[in-house]
Design a protein around this motif. Sequence first.
Motif, PDB file in Angstrom:
ATOM      1  N   TYR A  21       0.837  -1.198   0.000  1.00  0.00           N
ATOM      2  CA  TYR A  21       0.000   0.000   0.000  1.00  0.00           C
ATOM      3  C   TYR A  21       0.873   1.250   0.000  1.00  0.00           C
ATOM      4  CZ  TYR A  21      -2.808   3.793   1.954  1.00  0.00           C
ATOM      5  OH  TYR A  21      -3.409   5.011   2.183  1.00  0.00           O
ATOM      6  N   TYR A  22       1.934   1.244   0.814  1.00  0.00           N
ATOM      7  CA  TYR A  22       2.767   2.449   0.939  1.00  0.00           C
ATOM      8  C   TYR A  22       3.615   2.660  -0.317  1.00  0.00           C
ATOM      9  CZ  TYR A  22       1.076   2.348   5.659  1.00  0.00           C
ATOM     10  OH  TYR A  22       0.241   2.345   6.754  1.00  0.00           O
ATOM     11  N   GLU A  23       3.992   1.577  -0.991  1.00  0.00           N
ATOM     12  CA  GLU A  23       4.688   1.748  -2.267  1.00  0.00           C
ATOM     13  C   GLU A  23       3.766   2.428  -3.288  1.00  0.00           C
ATOM     14  OE1 GLU A  23       6.525  -1.705  -3.835  1.00  0.00           O
ATOM     15  OE2 GLU A  23       7.538  -2.255  -1.963  1.00  0.00           O
ATOM     16  N   ASP A  24       2.511   1.998  -3.271  1.00  0.00           N
ATOM     17  CA  ASP A  24       1.549   2.616  -4.195  1.00  0.00           C
ATOM     18  C   ASP A  24       1.285   4.064  -3.804  1.00  0.00           C
ATOM     19  OD1 ASP A  24      -0.624   2.386  -6.314  1.00  0.00           O
ATOM     20  OD2 ASP A  24      -1.813   2.966  -4.572  1.00  0.00           O
ATOM     21  N   LEU A  25       1.249   4.334  -2.493  1.00  0.00           N
ATOM     22  CA  LEU A  25       1.025   5.693  -2.018  1.00  0.00           C
ATOM     23  C   LEU A  25       2.137   6.621  -2.509  1.00  0.00           C
ATOM     24  CD1 LEU A  25      -1.281   6.786  -0.234  1.00  0.00           C
ATOM     25  CD2 LEU A  25       0.276   6.633   1.715  1.00  0.00           C
ATOM     26  N   ALA A  26       3.359   6.118  -2.454  1.00  0.00           N
ATOM     27  CA  ALA A  26       4.487   6.920  -2.925  1.00  0.00           C
ATOM     28  C   ALA A  26       4.384   7.206  -4.420  1.00  0.00           C
ATOM     29  CB  ALA A  26       5.796   6.195  -2.617  1.00  0.00           C
ATOM     30  N   ALA A  27       3.810   6.260  -5.167  1.00  0.00           N
ATOM     31  CA  ALA A  27       3.653   6.464  -6.597  1.00  0.00           C
ATOM     32  C   ALA A  27       2.516   7.438  -6.909  1.00  0.00           C
ATOM     33  CB  ALA A  27       3.395   5.124  -7.286  1.00  0.00           C
TER      34      ALA A  27
ATOM     35  N   ASP B 180       6.568  13.575   1.357  1.00  0.00           N
ATOM     36  CA  ASP B 180       7.893  13.646   1.981  1.00  0.00           C
ATOM     37  C   ASP B 180       8.259  12.252   2.483  1.00  0.00           C
ATOM     38  OD1 ASP B 180       9.411  13.980   4.812  1.00  0.00           O
ATOM     39  OD2 ASP B 180      10.029  15.550   3.392  1.00  0.00           O
ATOM     40  N   PRO B 181       9.460  11.746   2.167  1.00  0.00           N
ATOM     41  CA  PRO B 181       9.832  10.391   2.583  1.00  0.00           C
ATOM     42  C   PRO B 181       9.706  10.158   4.081  1.00  0.00           C
ATOM     43  CG  PRO B 181      11.393  11.212   0.957  1.00  0.00           C
ATOM     44  CD  PRO B 181      10.493  12.367   1.317  1.00  0.00           C
ATOM     45  N   ALA B 182      10.038  11.168   4.877  1.00  0.00           N
ATOM     46  CA  ALA B 182       9.932  11.020   6.330  1.00  0.00           C
ATOM     47  C   ALA B 182       8.472  10.869   6.744  1.00  0.00           C
ATOM     48  CB  ALA B 182      10.567  12.218   7.029  1.00  0.00           C
ATOM     49  N   PHE B 183       7.585  11.638   6.097  1.00  0.00           N
ATOM     50  CA  PHE B 183       6.163  11.551   6.394  1.00  0.00           C
ATOM     51  C   PHE B 183       5.619  10.184   5.990  1.00  0.00           C
ATOM     52  CE2 PHE B 183       1.729  12.493   4.866  1.00  0.00           C
ATOM     53  CZ  PHE B 183       1.155  12.601   6.126  1.00  0.00           C
ATOM     54  N   LEU B 184       6.034   9.713   4.810  1.00  0.00           N
ATOM     55  CA  LEU B 184       5.582   8.410   4.344  1.00  0.00           C
ATOM     56  C   LEU B 184       6.061   7.312   5.291  1.00  0.00           C
ATOM     57  CD1 LEU B 184       4.173   6.778   2.091  1.00  0.00           C
ATOM     58  CD2 LEU B 184       6.391   6.660   0.927  1.00  0.00           C
ATOM     59  N   SER B 185       7.272   7.432   5.761  1.00  0.00           N
ATOM     60  CA  SER B 185       7.815   6.445   6.699  1.00  0.00           C
ATOM     61  C   SER B 185       7.025   6.443   8.001  1.00  0.00           C
ATOM     62  CB  SER B 185       9.290   6.744   6.962  1.00  0.00           C
ATOM     63  OG  SER B 185       9.814   5.862   7.927  1.00  0.00           O
TER      64      SER B 185
END
Length: 634
Positions: free
Chosen positions: A551-557, A562-567
Amino acid sequence: MRTSIATVCLSGTLEEKMRACSDAGFDGIEIFEPDLLVSPSSPEEIRDLAATLGLTLDLYQPFRDFEGVEEEQLEENLRRAQAKFALMNRLGIDTLLLCSNVGTATINDDAVAARQLRRLGDTAARYGIKVAYEALAWGRYVNDFEHAQRIVDLADHPNIGTCLDSFHILSRGWDPAAIEKIPAGKIFFVQLADAPELSLDVLSWSRHYRVFPGEGAFDLVGFMAHLVRSGYDGPVSLEIFNDVFRQTAEERTAVDAMRSLIWLEERTSAYLAEHDGGASYPMSLATLPRVAEPSGFNFAEVKAENPETVSTLLYQLGFTFAGRHRTKPVQLWTQGRARVIINGQQARGMEPGISALGLDVKDPQAAASRALQLRARPVNRRSQADEQVLQAVFAPDSTEVFLCEATADGTAAWAGEFSRPAGTGGPEGAPDAPDGDGLAEPLISAIDHINLSQPWQHFDEAVLFYESTLSLAPIASQEVPSPMGLVRSQVMRSVDGGVRLALNIAPLIVESGPESGEYPQHVAFASTDLIATARRAAERGLRFLPVPANYYEDLAARFRLDPAFLSELQELNLLYDRDADGEFLHFYTATVGNVFFEVVERRGSYDGYGAPNAPVRLASQYLASRNDSRRGEG
């Protein structure tokens, strides 16, 4: 307005249908001929039962395939009609529904059809019968109500008139404004049906998918306005062919039907008052107490035999234990303006589930009066002399809907009936969760929305109930894929979004599958800082609904995050959505019994519910349920 309903709308025997219609408050009924043919009661006994029940017998139907035929066939049709007229005399019914010919017509000539109807009128007159000619939407030569009226005019017989059916008119896209041109005395009967927008042949659409007014897409308010302006003052009847209704308890369907007519009558009255000013018409339309839409949620209630399974979740979310009810096994938990009641009354053997919701309304008495006039069942709540008297009714799914007086500061007078014994930190000795854990403000501020699952058979009934009784408006429904099939979701909401109620139809397998149990429901809380809420909940041991890494890989796409926020989102099992108006962050707890909780943060003017994330939630819950089931088997 005189109300009527065709017996074809209901399940059961003719006698059971009649009793259900009487109990629901109908003035009269149409007898659908197949119901009489299979009844053990004689026509005279049916007539007497109707009189005992206070029902008029308004129409006998249907008589088919009469006009547009050769002379030999016409003579046979007249013989057949004469037998039906004699039967109607025994029943005490004076109006017959004649459908435009579908199967036997061979002469496409209005003059011929008119002459044949005139001969039918002569026969009918000898029995004191009126014939209401209806243009079926799939009639061979006559499928337009204006065409049917021209034939009636040509027939020029006092016993021949028109039956107007909203389905046959609106399904073909005919303009109902022409109804106003028909002399009122020539409109012998009116039948109403609503229907969803479907791409089907009109016959299949009619035979299987009609619904009650307010449950479909037709403009029945406009249709009724034209009818009232015509001067018609006869019965307004429901004729609904629907596979679900014919399988549902007749008492329930009759109440739903009556509610739909009351709703339509009120809407039509308001429409005419707005557009026609003080004009008066022969048909009188009743009105209901006008009430403002609810302004917010007052509380949500979960019923459970073991309250600690729910109270633990609330504690982990930062709720405060506000005490037990002084006379009942009921707990109150609060945070900000969000209140959750855990009810242990009559809950033996019950897994946790949403049992009631409270809504803030300006005038609870008026709101309750309106709901009762719309045939809602009252909740008989036991209360002591010094306790608040709360107005409540049952929703179609048996959820109790409490109508609470709205206050400017968001307080609830009934909360004073709860108290916490001195020196206790919480229920069963659990540590208390003070609002905000030392923060200036609680992190959860209110109930954002409540999600209730609905049996597929009663979904349309539920939508009409919340719209008619509480003035909640339906917004466009959505279908969300799950591992068990599509879940249809319909949100009912107030204009300002203070009340958002999501009604979900679960896939049929959820109701019938051996391992599935009930479809879970949930309460969603509004948070001012979702990340802080999630971190506090994690510290208190909350088991989040897990979110897969995919899900988070798709969210990044999908989004430039911001990478920190996604993490941080991934670390805490948080979900994210964004549209042109704002952002939406949310997380879910694990499910206990049949309930779970959601916490949401709306940023900007985001007004949705994170629909793209719903499949993730449904799949994760499905896996969790399967794993729990397997552990139980082990």
